[in-house]
Design a protein around this motif. Structure first.
Motif, PDB file in Angstrom:
ATOM      1  N   UNK A   1      29.613  39.681  52.132  1.00  0.00           N
ATOM      2  CA  UNK A   1      28.656  40.934  51.644  1.00  0.00           C
ATOM      3  C   UNK A   1      28.213  40.670  50.209  1.00  0.00           C
ATOM      4  N   UNK A   2      29.276  40.141  49.475  1.00  0.00           N
ATOM      5  CA  UNK A   2      28.733  40.001  47.786  1.00  0.00           C
ATOM      6  C   UNK A   2      27.740  39.237  47.815  1.00  0.00           C
ATOM      7  N   UNK A   3      27.997  37.880  48.457  1.00  0.00           N
ATOM      8  CA  UNK A   3      26.847  36.966  48.458  1.00  0.00           C
ATOM      9  C   UNK A   3      25.366  37.330  48.933  1.00  0.00           C
ATOM     10  N   UNK A   4      25.286  38.385  49.783  1.00  0.00           N
ATOM     11  CA  UNK A   4      24.315  39.209  50.366  1.00  0.00           C
ATOM     12  C   UNK A   4      23.553  39.775  49.182  1.00  0.00           C
ATOM     13  N   UNK A   5      24.361  40.878  48.577  1.00  0.00           N
ATOM     14  CA  UNK A   5      23.872  41.707  47.612  1.00  0.00           C
ATOM     15  C   UNK A   5      23.493  40.821  46.464  1.00  0.00           C
ATOM     16  N   UNK A  70      27.710  39.421  35.649  1.00  0.00           N
ATOM     17  CA  UNK A  70      29.164  39.792  35.070  1.00  0.00           C
ATOM     18  C   UNK A  70      29.937  40.666  35.658  1.00  0.00           C
ATOM     19  N   UNK A  71      29.050  42.000  35.964  1.00  0.00           N
ATOM     20  CA  UNK A  71      29.898  43.140  36.474  1.00  0.00           C
ATOM     21  C   UNK A  71      30.860  42.713  37.712  1.00  0.00           C
ATOM     22  N   UNK A  72      29.896  42.079  38.849  1.00  0.00           N
ATOM     23  CA  UNK A  72      30.417  41.724  40.217  1.00  0.00           C
ATOM     24  C   UNK A  72      31.380  40.653  39.991  1.00  0.00           C
ATOM     25  N   UNK A 296      29.218  50.729  52.169  1.00  0.00           N
ATOM     26  CA  UNK A 296      29.569  49.359  51.704  1.00  0.00           C
ATOM     27  C   UNK A 296      31.064  49.147  52.049  1.00  0.00           C
ATOM     28  N   UNK A 297      31.167  48.141  52.879  1.00  0.00           N
ATOM     29  CA  UNK A 297      32.545  47.627  53.266  1.00  0.00           C
ATOM     30  C   UNK A 297      33.733  47.201  52.292  1.00  0.00           C
TER      31      UNK A 297
END
Length: 423
Positions: A1-5, A70-72, A296-297
């Protein structure tokens, strides 16, 4: 999911950088061509100002992207470790204060460069360092008091409701409406509002307002010139708190007929209910954003090294809201441009087409607004139609007009007194 965002945010950033680069190249080319609406020197200055802003935007947008990464990839985890206070609500509020402060500090150099370097070089900024510091202190106090209350309310909703995104949307939409209602009160903390002096102008404005069915809290002059030399006028507030506000710079540069035409335009927005339409569109955008971020999961937050507590969820919403907004920007800009054309028509009926045309030409020159833009910039960002298109819609062909030398469309006759300064 993080990669998609990250992929979507990267595409969003690339689009912004590409649009800015295209705008810079377009204006650099256009500013060397035959000038329109302005003398050659002012036309070139307006082009240079637009390019300077575009270059700063390029750097700022790229830095924003690095800050997002940086945040994520560690920023949220670092801040969560740093902020450890008792109580879930207080933990969330302090976390969000930290999130906002970090972003503010990173963006501060760009704000200072814009105001004290670019705007000052082009004759706009009138603020001193002392005045800037006082404004910053006032803004910070308002943020910690009002922002803290909003953060606490939203955090409480997240902590207590499984479908928090519905109630969160309702709360934030209410806050947005209240902010519009109380806007004049907040602005009075930074600017001095003086009632417009009795006389012909006030009488004519009052008569126009009565004709449009507008009841307001009064007609005021704002001391905008102590901060900036740009010209503007607006209706602030909602309901009985609504007031007509004229910048003192506008009173200085426009004659009575031009002022009435500009206010006629603003009355057009009131008559057509545009402010409520805008609030409605904002509500739709907020609802979509809260729906998306409310689903969001948990795995996403695990990938970022944090737990999905209230503060982190709200910060993620704030971080990604510009991405969602960007998707809807072309539609909202299109609606806004349509409303501006309608308001121009209303203003021309109340104040006269020739006076509105004359006012628009002065506004462009005094505000150093370059009259041309790349089509992509217009499509995405222009809430007002390009001034050349607005003038054309009013029956004035300005494509070959230099410094007020009128070229009119046959269907509308000749604006023979376009450059007169009579009242």
């Amino acid at each position: 999911m993080l990669e998609t965002i990250i992929i979507f945010y990267s595409l969003y950033t690339f689009m912004k950088l590409y649009i800015s680069a295209m705008q810079i190249g377009y204006i650099n080319e256009e500013k060397r061509k035959t000038p329109v609406l302005m003398p050659a020197d002012k036309y070139l200055t307006a082009g240079n100002y637009a390019v300077a802003n575009g270059k700063l935007s390029l750097v700022s947008d790229f830095v924003d992207y690095l800050v997002f990464i940086w945040w994520v990839f560690g920023g949220f985890a670092w801040l969560s470790t740093l902020v450890q206070v008792e109580g879930n609500i207080m933990q969330a509020v302090v976390f969000l204060f930290g999130f906002v402060i970090v972003n503010y500090v990173i963006g501060l150099p760009f704000e200072l460069y814009q105001k004290f370097k670019i705007d000052e070089a082009f004759g706009f900024n009138k603020m001193t360092a002392k005045m800037y510091m006082i404004d910053m202190i006032k803004t910070s106090l308002l943020f910690f008091i009002l922002g803290g209350a909003v953060f606490a309310l939203l955090s409480w909703i997240i902590e207590n409701y499984a479908t928090w995104w519905i109630w969160g949307f309702a709360a934030m939409f209410t806050v947005a409406v209240l902010a519009n209602l109380l806007a004049p009160t907040f602005m009075a903390l930074f600017n001095k509002f003086s009632p417009l002096e009795e006389g012909e102008l006030k009488e004519k404005i009052t008569a126009m307002m009565g004709q449009a069915g507008l009841k307001s809290d009064g007609i005021f002059v704002m001391d905008a010139s102590k901060r900036d030399s740009r010209l503007n006028a607006f209706f602030g507030g909602l309901g009985k708190s609504k007031r007509v506000v004229l910048f003192d710079t506008l009173l200085e540069k426009l004659n009575t007929k031009e002022l009435l035409a500009v206010l006629g335009h603003e009355l057009g927005h009131f008559s057509h209910g545009d402010i409520w339409k805008n609030i409605g569109l904002m509500g739709v955008l907020l609802f979509i954003a809260f729906y998306l971020f409310g689903h969001l999961p948990d795995a996403l937050f695990t990938q970022m090294g944090v737990i999905p507590e209230a503060g982190v969820q709200i910060a993620m919403l704030m971080l990604l809201l510009p991405l969602v907004s960007f998707v809807f920007t072309p539609f909202m800009s299109y609606v806004s441009r349509h409303n501006e054309y309608a308001a121009d028509e209303y203003g021309s009926q109340m104040g006269g087409k020739e006076n509105l045309v004359s006012a628009l030409m002065k506004l462009v020159t005094e505000n150093k607004a370059f009259p041309k833009s790349h089509p992509l910039v217009i499509f995405f960002y222009y809430t007002h139609p390009p001034v050349l298109e607005r003038l054309k819609e009013l029956g004035f062909d300005a494509s070959n007009t230099i410094a007020g030398e009128a070229t009119t469309l046959p269907k509308e006759g000749i604006f023979a007194h376009m450059d007169r300064n009579d009242d």
